[in-house]
Scaffold this active site. Structure first.
Site, mmCIF file in Angstrom:
data_model
loop_
_atom_site.group_PDB
_atom_site.id
_atom_site.type_symbol
_atom_site.label_atom_id
_atom_site.label_comp_id
_atom_site.label_asym_id
_atom_site.label_seq_id
_atom_site.Cartn_x
_atom_site.Cartn_y
_atom_site.Cartn_z
ATOM 1 N N GLY A 15 40.478 40.794 38.709
ATOM 2 C CA GLY A 15 41.122 41.921 37.583
ATOM 3 C C GLY A 15 39.771 42.559 36.765
ATOM 4 N N THR A 16 39.897 43.518 36.068
ATOM 5 C CA THR A 16 38.793 44.005 35.272
ATOM 6 C C THR A 16 39.119 44.172 33.853
ATOM 7 O OG1 THR A 16 38.027 45.360 37.326
ATOM 8 C CG2 THR A 16 37.149 45.894 34.943
ATOM 9 N N TYR A 19 34.931 44.076 29.564
ATOM 10 C CA TYR A 19 33.606 43.604 29.542
ATOM 11 C C TYR A 19 33.066 43.383 31.078
ATOM 12 C CZ TYR A 19 33.619 43.895 24.541
ATOM 13 O OH TYR A 19 34.055 44.377 23.423
ATOM 14 N N LYS A 37 32.664 36.017 36.797
ATOM 15 C CA LYS A 37 32.734 37.259 35.982
ATOM 16 C C LYS A 37 31.503 38.152 36.123
ATOM 17 C CE LYS A 37 34.563 38.727 31.632
ATOM 18 N NZ LYS A 37 35.646 38.238 30.759
ATOM 19 N N ASP A 140 39.407 34.217 20.859
ATOM 20 C CA ASP A 140 40.423 35.070 21.354
ATOM 21 C C ASP A 140 41.546 34.388 21.774
ATOM 22 O OD1 ASP A 140 41.233 37.361 22.172
ATOM 23 O OD2 ASP A 140 40.221 37.775 23.729
HETATM 24 P P1 ATP Z 1 39.604 41.326 28.127
HETATM 25 O O1 ATP Z 1 38.711 40.328 28.186
HETATM 26 O O2 ATP Z 1 38.992 42.784 28.038
HETATM 27 O O3 ATP Z 1 40.550 41.119 26.910
HETATM 28 P P2 ATP Z 1 41.021 40.533 30.300
HETATM 29 O O4 ATP Z 1 40.621 39.218 29.749
HETATM 30 O O5 ATP Z 1 42.134 40.782 31.041
HETATM 31 O O6 ATP Z 1 40.593 41.595 29.516
HETATM 32 P P3 ATP Z 1 38.740 39.387 32.142
HETATM 33 O O7 ATP Z 1 38.052 38.463 31.217
HETATM 34 O O8 ATP Z 1 37.655 40.190 32.683
HETATM 35 O O9 ATP Z 1 39.536 40.700 31.242
HETATM 36 O O10 ATP Z 1 39.703 39.010 33.190
HETATM 37 C C1 ATP Z 1 39.763 39.654 34.386
HETATM 38 C C2 ATP Z 1 41.401 38.936 34.933
HETATM 39 O O11 ATP Z 1 40.755 37.770 35.609
HETATM 40 C C3 ATP Z 1 42.320 38.806 34.279
HETATM 41 O O12 ATP Z 1 43.506 39.075 34.673
HETATM 42 C C4 ATP Z 1 42.474 37.027 33.784
HETATM 43 O O13 ATP Z 1 43.396 36.766 33.587
HETATM 44 C C5 ATP Z 1 41.621 36.680 35.102
HETATM 45 N N1 ATP Z 1 40.859 35.527 34.920
HETATM 46 C C6 ATP Z 1 40.007 35.430 34.030
HETATM 47 N N2 ATP Z 1 39.267 34.091 34.011
HETATM 48 C C7 ATP Z 1 39.932 33.425 35.221
HETATM 49 C C8 ATP Z 1 39.879 32.085 35.771
HETATM 50 N N3 ATP Z 1 38.993 31.275 35.332
HETATM 51 N N4 ATP Z 1 40.793 31.791 36.979
HETATM 52 C C9 ATP Z 1 41.616 32.606 37.132
HETATM 53 N N5 ATP Z 1 41.700 33.964 36.899
HETATM 54 C C10 ATP Z 1 41.028 34.314 35.603
HETATM 55 MG MG MG Z 2 38.888 38.512 28.695
#
Ligand code: ATP
Ligand code: MG
Ligand code: MG
Length: 285
Positions: A15-16, A19, A37, A140
């Protein structure tokens, strides 16, 4: 030996966010599935780059079974992208779990709620453990950032790297999530401390039971007013008054009456609900 981009194979895009993009990857040498990421490094200022790298270095020192492990960071040759490599959580996140329950009209088991409270408190304890300014602030805390592994154990993740950058304006896009879990002292612009995290934790546990946050409003002004008053309804009657009481202690406006991390872990009710593995971590056996 440090690894390079060629040592990993991208499996899929998860997912995106605002940032960057998270991708599921495989480390070639041993087949381990991880996440990276991807963030736009090229457009950061020098000071933002320094801040981000030092924050990631701090996160790499955080090694705890209820915190997402941050392994490494790779910057590509052209200096355009930074890849932050971390543990993969295959069990989804609490926000997804909560909305699935709401959709299907079901509630999570009380035992699961107790487990999550305890494991998240342990994760927070580890974050705050480092004294002399090196404490890691999550920045957060919300259900979307509480992940589950394949055994349904908590992994606190998605540390607010973005917030590091938000202090430095050029790169920042404004964050517009509703701060349902913000403590009254933060609403009142007072300083953040570990008890602010306990408030947020209480709000998340409330939502895990009630399937909605304790304080909701159509606009920020009304939300702030409700948070300052601190009145909210009981969690659904299917949950015990013991659980309701613990959550109420955490969502307490008066900071001096709100328990800190150790006080939560020393609550007799909490001790009674610890699983064997967490009992080892809290040191109470
Ligand atoms: P924002 O950070 O803008 O609030 P976000 O948290 O959805 O939004 P990201 O942190 O880039 O954006 O995460 C993108 C996606 O990846 C999200 O669906 C998140 O749940 C998933 N994700 C992040 N870290 C992990 C991880 N360690 N394992 C599995 N999925 C993850
Ligand atoms: Mg995030
Ligand atoms: Mg997130």
């Amino acid at each position: 030996t440090t690894l390079g981009l060629d040592d990993f194979e991208v499996l899929s895009t998860i997912g995106t966010g605002s940032y960057g993009t998270c991708k599921k990857i495989r480390r070639k040498k041993d087949g381990k599935v991880l996440v990276w990421k991807e963030m736009d490094y090229g457009s950061m200022t020098e000071s933002e780059k320094k801040l981000l790298v030092s924050e990631v270095n701090l996160l790499r020192e955080l090694k705890h079974c209820h915190i997402v492990r941050y392994y490494d960071r790779i910057i590509d040759r052209s200096n355009t992208t930074i890849y932050i490599i971390m543990e993969y959580c295959g069990g989804g996140d609490l926000a997804t779990l909560i909305s699935r329950c709401r959709r299907d009209g079901i509630y999570v088991d009380e035992d699961f709620v107790w487990k999550i409270v305890i494991q998240l408190t342990l994760a927070l304890k580890e974050c705050h453990r480092r004294k002399n300014g090196k404490a890691v602030l999550h920045r957060d805390l919300k259900p979307a950032n509480v992940f589950l592994d394949s055994d349904q154990n908590v992994k606190l993740g998605d540390f607010g790297l973005a917030r590091v950058l938000q202090h430095e304006t050029s790169f920042a896009k404004t964050y517009v999530g509703t701060p349902y879990y913000m403590s009254p002292e933060l609403v009142n612009n007072m300083s953040y401390n570990e008890k602010s995290d306990i408030w947020s934790l209480g709000c998340m546990m409330y939502e895990l039971c009630a399937l909605h946050p304790p304080f909701t409003a159509a606009n920020q002004t009304d939300l702030n007013r409700k948070i300052r008053l601190g009145d909210f309804s009981r969690i659904p009657i299917r949950y015990s008054s013991d659980l309701d009481m613990i959550i109420r202690k955490m969502i307490q406006v008066e900071v001096s009456k709100r328990p800190g991390i150790d006080a939560i872990l020393n609550e007799p009710l909490v001790i009674a609900h610890q699983t064997h593995s967490d009992r080892r971590l809290t040191g109470s056996s």
